[in-house]
Scaffold this motif. Structure first.
Motif, PDB file in Angstrom:
ATOM      1  N   TRP A 175       0.801  -1.223   0.000  1.00  0.00           N
ATOM      2  CA  TRP A 175       0.000   0.000   0.000  1.00  0.00           C
ATOM      3  C   TRP A 175       0.830   1.266   0.000  1.00  0.00           C
ATOM      4  O   TRP A 175       0.571   2.191  -0.767  1.00  0.00           O
ATOM      5  N   PHE A 176       1.795   1.360   0.893  1.00  0.00           N
ATOM      6  CA  PHE A 176       2.559   2.607   1.013  1.00  0.00           C
ATOM      7  C   PHE A 176       3.373   2.862  -0.252  1.00  0.00           C
ATOM      8  O   PHE A 176       3.475   4.002  -0.716  1.00  0.00           O
ATOM      9  N   ASN A 177       3.946   1.825  -0.824  1.00  0.00           N
ATOM     10  CA  ASN A 177       4.718   2.012  -2.057  1.00  0.00           C
ATOM     11  C   ASN A 177       3.822   2.434  -3.218  1.00  0.00           C
ATOM     12  O   ASN A 177       4.203   3.287  -4.017  1.00  0.00           O
ATOM     13  N   TYR A 178       2.639   1.835  -3.323  1.00  0.00           N
ATOM     14  CA  TYR A 178       1.704   2.266  -4.366  1.00  0.00           C
ATOM     15  C   TYR A 178       1.300   3.724  -4.175  1.00  0.00           C
ATOM     16  O   TYR A 178       1.195   4.478  -5.141  1.00  0.00           O
ATOM     17  N   GLY A 179       1.058   4.123  -2.946  1.00  0.00           N
ATOM     18  CA  GLY A 179       0.722   5.517  -2.669  1.00  0.00           C
ATOM     19  C   GLY A 179       1.845   6.461  -3.059  1.00  0.00           C
ATOM     20  O   GLY A 179       1.599   7.535  -3.609  1.00  0.00           O
ATOM     21  N   ASN A 180       3.094   6.058  -2.784  1.00  0.00           N
ATOM     22  CA  ASN A 180       4.234   6.879  -3.196  1.00  0.00           C
ATOM     23  C   ASN A 180       4.278   7.040  -4.709  1.00  0.00           C
ATOM     24  O   ASN A 180       4.520   8.141  -5.225  1.00  0.00           O
ATOM     25  N   LEU A 181       4.056   5.962  -5.432  1.00  0.00           N
ATOM     26  CA  LEU A 181       4.101   6.028  -6.895  1.00  0.00           C
ATOM     27  C   LEU A 181       2.985   6.902  -7.459  1.00  0.00           C
ATOM     28  O   LEU A 181       3.217   7.702  -8.373  1.00  0.00           O
ATOM     29  N   PRO A 231      -3.169  17.284  -7.273  1.00  0.00           N
ATOM     30  CA  PRO A 231      -3.387  17.372  -5.842  1.00  0.00           C
ATOM     31  C   PRO A 231      -3.109  16.077  -5.085  1.00  0.00           C
ATOM     32  O   PRO A 231      -3.130  16.068  -3.869  1.00  0.00           O
ATOM     33  N   LEU A 232      -2.838  14.939  -5.798  1.00  0.00           N
ATOM     34  CA  LEU A 232      -2.716  13.667  -5.097  1.00  0.00           C
ATOM     35  C   LEU A 232      -1.513  13.613  -4.162  1.00  0.00           C
ATOM     36  O   LEU A 232      -1.556  12.946  -3.134  1.00  0.00           O
ATOM     37  N   GLY A 233      -0.432  14.300  -4.493  1.00  0.00           N
ATOM     38  CA  GLY A 233       0.722  14.331  -3.609  1.00  0.00           C
ATOM     39  C   GLY A 233       0.383  14.965  -2.271  1.00  0.00           C
ATOM     40  O   GLY A 233       0.858  14.525  -1.222  1.00  0.00           O
ATOM     41  N   ILE A 234      -0.438  15.984  -2.310  1.00  0.00           N
ATOM     42  CA  ILE A 234      -0.841  16.665  -1.075  1.00  0.00           C
ATOM     43  C   ILE A 234      -1.764  15.756  -0.255  1.00  0.00           C
ATOM     44  O   ILE A 234      -1.605  15.624   0.962  1.00  0.00           O
ATOM     45  N   PHE A 235      -2.705  15.094  -0.921  1.00  0.00           N
ATOM     46  CA  PHE A 235      -3.599  14.186  -0.214  1.00  0.00           C
ATOM     47  C   PHE A 235      -2.841  12.981   0.337  1.00  0.00           C
ATOM     48  O   PHE A 235      -3.148  12.487   1.421  1.00  0.00           O
ATOM     49  N   TRP A 236      -1.841  12.510  -0.402  1.00  0.00           N
ATOM     50  CA  TRP A 236      -1.068  11.362   0.059  1.00  0.00           C
ATOM     51  C   TRP A 236      -0.253  11.701   1.306  1.00  0.00           C
ATOM     52  O   TRP A 236      -0.039  10.843   2.146  1.00  0.00           O
ATOM     53  N   ALA A 237       0.169  12.939   1.438  1.00  0.00           N
ATOM     54  CA  ALA A 237       0.908  13.335   2.646  1.00  0.00           C
ATOM     55  C   ALA A 237       0.063  13.103   3.896  1.00  0.00           C
ATOM     56  O   ALA A 237       0.582  12.693   4.933  1.00  0.00           O
ATOM     57  N   GLY A 238      -1.226  13.311   3.808  1.00  0.00           N
ATOM     58  CA  GLY A 238      -2.117  13.042   4.938  1.00  0.00           C
ATOM     59  C   GLY A 238      -2.549  11.589   5.018  1.00  0.00           C
ATOM     60  O   GLY A 238      -2.531  10.971   6.083  1.00  0.00           O
TER      61      GLY A 238
END
Length: 141
Positions: free
Chosen positions: A29-35, A43-50
């Motif tokens: 999960w975390f690696n997929y979110g990073n990619l 905006p996905l980078g900002i949402f992924w930070a949270g």
């Protein structure tokens, strides 16, 4: 599709089995979110930070310790690189080009390591884990 199977072993103890496939998916999960955050930083980078904090909290203390290990590796990379934007970005001029350069450097660091982690996760041996359910309030009296 069931990720875990509830199997009572006897009348006193109830055990839940976490399948190896479920643990493998959780570790990714975390690696997929990073990619995804790198592919579409705004905006996905900002949402992924949270959202990454929630994923980290859920998976760091997973019953299978490999899930926590791979999640922690991915989190260190993401938080280290993105966290460095604060001290460096403070001195960036008000031009988009500097942020794009930072994004390219972040992608050059996070992207290959996330892909490599996904490769390691897929080739690791994932066994089923068992977790005993805590007693309910009525059982403790």
């Amino acid at each position: 599709m069931t990720d875990s199977i509830h199997i009572p072993l006897d009348s006193d103890t109830k055990t839940q089995i976490i399948t190896g496939d479920s643990a493998r998916r959780a570790a990714k999960w975390f690696n997929y979110g990073n990619l995804i955050a790198l592919a579409i930083p705004f905006p996905l980078g900002i949402f992924w930070a949270g959202m990454s904090m929630l994923i980290y909290g859920l998976n760091k203390h997973h019953p299978n310790p490999k899930v926590g290990y791979y999640t922690q590796r991915a989190a260190y990379r993401f938080y280290g690189v993105v966290g460095s934007l604060i001290p460096f970005g403070l001195f960036f001029p008000a031009h988009l080009m500097y942020y794009l350069i930072f994004w390219a450097i972040a992608a050059a660091i996070i992207l290959p390591w996330s892909i490599y982690d996904l490769y390691l996760i897929n080739h690791d041996i994932w066994e089923n884990s068992t977790v005993e359910e805590p007693p309910t309030f009525s059982e403790t009296e």
